[in-house]
Write an enzyme that holds these catalytic residues in place. Sequence first.
Site, PDB file in Angstrom:
ATOM      1  N   CYS A  95      58.957  20.812 -39.176  1.00 15.71           N
ATOM      2  CA  CYS A  95      58.536  22.113 -39.697  1.00 15.71           C
ATOM      3  C   CYS A  95      58.170  23.025 -38.531  1.00 15.71           C
ATOM      4  O   CYS A  95      57.157  23.731 -38.565  1.00 15.71           O
ATOM      5  CB  CYS A  95      57.382  21.969 -40.681  1.00 15.71           C
ATOM      6  SG  CYS A  95      55.939  21.096 -40.011  1.00 15.71           S
ATOM      7  N   ASP A 129      60.624  12.734 -40.454  1.00 15.12           N
ATOM      8  CA  ASP A 129      59.935  14.022 -40.590  1.00 15.12           C
ATOM      9  C   ASP A 129      58.883  14.030 -39.488  1.00 15.12           C
ATOM     10  O   ASP A 129      57.737  13.652 -39.704  1.00 15.12           O
ATOM     11  CB  ASP A 129      59.305  14.133 -41.979  1.00 15.12           C
ATOM     12  CG  ASP A 129      58.694  15.497 -42.243  1.00 15.12           C
ATOM     13  OD1 ASP A 129      58.801  16.376 -41.368  1.00 15.12           O
ATOM     14  OD2 ASP A 129      58.092  15.689 -43.324  1.00 15.12           O
TER      15      ASP A 129
END
Length: 447
Positions: free
Chosen positions: A375, A322
């Site tokens: 993101c 991530d």
Amino acid sequence: MPPQRFAVPSEVPGLAARRIAADILDGVLHKHRTLDDQLDGAGAHPALKTLSDRDRALMRRLVATILRRLGTLGHVLSRLLDRGIPTDAPRAQSALLIGAAQILWMDVPDHAAVDLSVRLVQSDRRAAKYAGLVNAVLRRCAREGQALIEDIKTQALDVPPWLLARWTAHYGETTAKQMAIAIGHEPSLDLTVKSDAAQWASRLHGETLPTGTVRTLLQGSVTMLPGFSDGQWWVQDAAAALPVRLFGAIEGKHIADLCAAPGGKTAQLAQSGAHVTAIDRSPARVARLRDNLTRLNLRAEAIVADAVEWKSDGEFDGVLVDAPCTSTGTIRRHPDVAWLRQEADMVPLAALQKRLLQKAVSLLKPGGTLVYCTCSLEPEEGERAVAALLASESGMRRIAVEPDEVAGLAEIITADGDLRTLPCHLPHHDPRLGGLDGFYAARLVKS
């Protein structure tokens, strides 16, 4: 004769919240400090602890509304000011933004919004001379502001031009404008629940999304909501909860979670029965991750280390990356990102993402699964990063995401079979209950 007692005048209700809001706005717009830094932890505004829960919630909503609507606010105020917003007194600028935001978008009486902004200016030595100007401009805003917004409602003024140009080039003009509209709405609270999503949706006055996330409009302190203290759920945007699904069944498998804090995905992995090794370079963030796991009664090995440099004793069945990124997909929840990030930020971040991907490949067993996610809405940090890895690593291949793995949401799967959520996805008749963070995720397997 007893001594006379004089009443000490208390501060006007709500003024302290607006004063702190002005300080935090100044921190974002002029000192390039993030909202998170100013609201939590060691760098938090020192006066925050003096606010009641109600005033703290008001202050947060004020700041978020202004940053979410900054372009529109700038347009409206420029039309109401003959000589532009004063530049020699930041408090005057903040007072105008705070007053106008309340008048145009918040449930605050116009007279109260004007009065408190004038008091805010009067309490600052440099800005006091603008009290009359602030009063006059905000009174005009109450009369004329909505009409001025109507004139430009088809324009996407609340996204920085450089970012809107990128989205238009990559996603097309129509989708880019839909994304800009979506991030203008105050988002819901999304929760990943351990079990019985329908029951928790009912208890928290929300609804269950197709993906199993519970979405609610409840506001206030999260720690006071039912189920928090006994670890029944954690806060996590519905899009952020999708990448872990790409591992499939992982009970008993060894998974490394790189850049793991604050730990939402670590919790998902542990809840699914994996043996998780969570790596993050920030001691404070790892401490927060451990606290979250303790509250949730979940187990993982949490290590403070630079993931790129970290040495492992063995290989893993799966690795989750991530990766740090520009976070442009999170602007609906973190509106400061739009005004703090610059296009040039992508160059060092893309280099770091490349190193993290190469590290992840080295940690994988043959046959192991790598899930890479960011993101970010920018292709350099998503699609192009994975394309570059596949071009350089002949032993890695993509496994396309199938609609049934993501609750049938075929619209969030790209032509290459990767995951790509947009702020305008998952529409709802109440805009506050619609939308997703912008996320990219790809699943790769080591041959």
